[in-house]
Design an enzyme around this catalytic site. Sequence first.
Site, PDB file in Angstrom:
ATOM      1  CG  ASP A  36      -2.177   0.766   1.079  1.00  0.00           C
ATOM      2  OD1 ASP A  36      -2.132   1.806   0.405  1.00  0.00           O
ATOM      3  OD2 ASP A  36      -3.209   0.341   1.620  1.00  0.00           O
ATOM      4  CB  THR A  77      -6.528   1.783  -0.460  1.00  0.00           C
ATOM      5  OG1 THR A  77      -5.401   2.536   0.007  1.00  0.00           O
ATOM      6  CG2 THR A  77      -6.397   0.342   0.019  1.00  0.00           C
ATOM      7  CG  ASN A  98     -10.123   4.298  -0.272  1.00  0.00           C
ATOM      8  OD1 ASN A  98      -9.831   3.339  -0.980  1.00  0.00           O
ATOM      9  ND2 ASN A  98      -9.204   5.127   0.214  1.00  0.00           N
ATOM     10  CE  LYS A 159      -4.843   1.312   4.542  1.00  0.00           C
ATOM     11  NZ  LYS A 159      -4.650   2.219   3.394  1.00  0.00           N
ATOM     12  CG  ASP A 160     -12.106  -2.816   5.969  1.00  0.00           C
ATOM     13  OD1 ASP A 160     -11.950  -2.204   4.902  1.00  0.00           O
ATOM     14  OD2 ASP A 160     -12.503  -2.267   7.011  1.00  0.00           O
ATOM     15  NE  ARG A 161      -9.175   1.459   1.726  1.00  0.00           N
ATOM     16  CZ  ARG A 161      -9.125   2.070   2.897  1.00  0.00           C
ATOM     17  NH1 ARG A 161     -10.020   1.754   3.834  1.00  0.00           N
ATOM     18  NH2 ARG A 161      -8.218   3.003   3.138  1.00  0.00           N
ATOM     19  CG  ASP A 350      -2.727   0.492  -2.667  1.00  0.00           C
ATOM     20  OD1 ASP A 350      -1.561   0.935  -2.637  1.00  0.00           O
ATOM     21  OD2 ASP A 350      -3.506   0.580  -1.702  1.00  0.00           O
ATOM     22  CG  HIS A 351      -2.242   4.358  -3.749  1.00  0.00           C
ATOM     23  ND1 HIS A 351      -1.330   4.878  -2.836  1.00  0.00           N
ATOM     24  CD2 HIS A 351      -3.220   3.782  -3.005  1.00  0.00           C
ATOM     25  CE1 HIS A 351      -1.742   4.625  -1.605  1.00  0.00           C
ATOM     26  NE2 HIS A 351      -2.888   3.949  -1.678  1.00  0.00           N
ATOM     27  CG  HIS A 484      -2.632   7.953  -2.236  1.00  0.00           C
ATOM     28  ND1 HIS A 484      -3.878   7.394  -2.451  1.00  0.00           N
ATOM     29  CD2 HIS A 484      -2.340   7.695  -0.923  1.00  0.00           C
ATOM     30  CE1 HIS A 484      -4.295   6.803  -1.341  1.00  0.00           C
ATOM     31  NE2 HIS A 484      -3.398   6.982  -0.390  1.00  0.00           N
TER      32      HIS A 484
END
Length: 548
Positions: A36, A77, A98, A159-161, A350-351, A484
């Site tokens: 991440d 994310t 998000n 993180k959940d996502r 993811d970025h 970001h």
Amino acid sequence: MKRFTFLLVAFIFSFQSFAQEKTEDNPKLVVGIVVDQMRYDYLTRFWDRFGEDGFKKLVNEGYNFKNNHFNYVPTYTGPGHASVYTGTSPMNHGIIGNGWYDKFIHESVYCAGDDSVTSVGTQSDAGKMSPHRMKSTSFADENRLHTQMRGKTIGVALKDRGSILPAGHTANAAYWFHGADEGNWISSSFYMDDLPQWVKDFNASDRVEAYLKPWNTLYDIETYKESGSDRNEFEGGYRGQETATFPYDLTKLGDTDNKYEILKASAYGNDITTDFALAAIDAEELGQDDDTDVLTLSYSSPDYIGHNFGVNSKEIQDTYLRLDQNIAQLLQHLDEKVGEGNYTIFLTADHGGVDVPAYLESVKIPAGYFDSNEFTERVKEFAEEEFEEKELIESVYNSQIFFNYKVMEEAEISSSELQSKLAHYILQLDQIDKVYTRDQLSGGSFTTGAGAAIQNGYNQKRSGDVVYVLDPATIVYSKTGSTHGSGLMYDTHAPLIFYGNGVKKGSTTQRTEIVDIAPTVSAILGISFPNATTGKPLFMMLDPEESE
């Protein structure tokens, strides 16, 4: 006739042998690693400080895509993880942020939030999550379908996502870390009714508690020449410590009622993630039979740390030097448990992240901070004055403006006219670089540049009516730490390394895109591409003739 029969039999035998060989050659386990907020240049900037068995091993023995980019905005994310695993952009998979404003229910929604499920492993609402808002399949879903659900999928992230979206809709389990005053790995009733015993045992151990300790640099801080000074005015730091400087005593700094949260925003968050991922490999027996399993592994802590301290900080450098050891630990474990050559890994992000604009300004590089609240008020005032109607603007969210269609209909105001006049007005404002309307994004086709990136991130049903783009290095954020979300290089240029089964050694500077990852993994496995795929398999790594 006999010759034809002989050739036919020979062909069938050869085809069966090829098919059998192909099945035997398939990796027993695919491990997708998403770091991440990892900029590509972290690989090159810290290269000389890495050991030989982590990032360097992946690059030296795998295939390194040096010019890999996100092909859409916003670079957040949720969209990042979804795009990596679905092989398409928010235009199709629907994870446009998000969170976003849902114009049908007239409220903001979270990308993984799901009130129809219950928490598993905690009494809090932190487990009320699922992938139901992601419209398409992931390659993990396609692998499950291909193996008649025998191949397992396990998702792991703080993180959940970062756990839920990659694992897809058919995952056996997705686990994420609930800090607060619990410090436990949890899940949701979308996957299970109760945590497996191995997860309960992990939570009951003192492995997480053990990381509540001082965080100091792995090596002498004076040797960290690849990052900025430890004490400066561009970092946030932790509440309870006057300066954002090493060392940090996490036991003392942790809030009494929220003591485990600080671990997520420290380098130890990566250790906790690695510990749990290794436990999952063992307990779930991943890679132990002929049906390929998938482990989706996301390292969330670098993002928390980047937001807090900035991309040029000592804290970021130390985090990546320690993450290098985590990667080495993972590779060694996979060699021992699954077998060298029996698994395939890819590592990406993811970025990326922007340098702290205040720092850029201090070295005379154009940058700045954008007041989104003031902007929202000005946009609403303009719409009201221009059309003599209140409440035409329903929401401003993620650089998108959502119209109130009920008010427009009653006032007989044309959507196209409101789009056009609002776009013209916004473009005159300071710090605005570009503006796009729904009519442009829905009715036209951009092939390059910002227009293409905006369009790839634009979902006709979920996105707004006007989209605006800020000047380079201009952000909506505090004056300390990095963020970001843009379509500029610092946010889009992400590492991509493949390693292991089905991967030849090499590198390329040809442009590749994040949506190419899922079809590439699918090609290696010989399974269907995710159902909304727009990316392409990375032929330069897969096709033997490309090496000639």
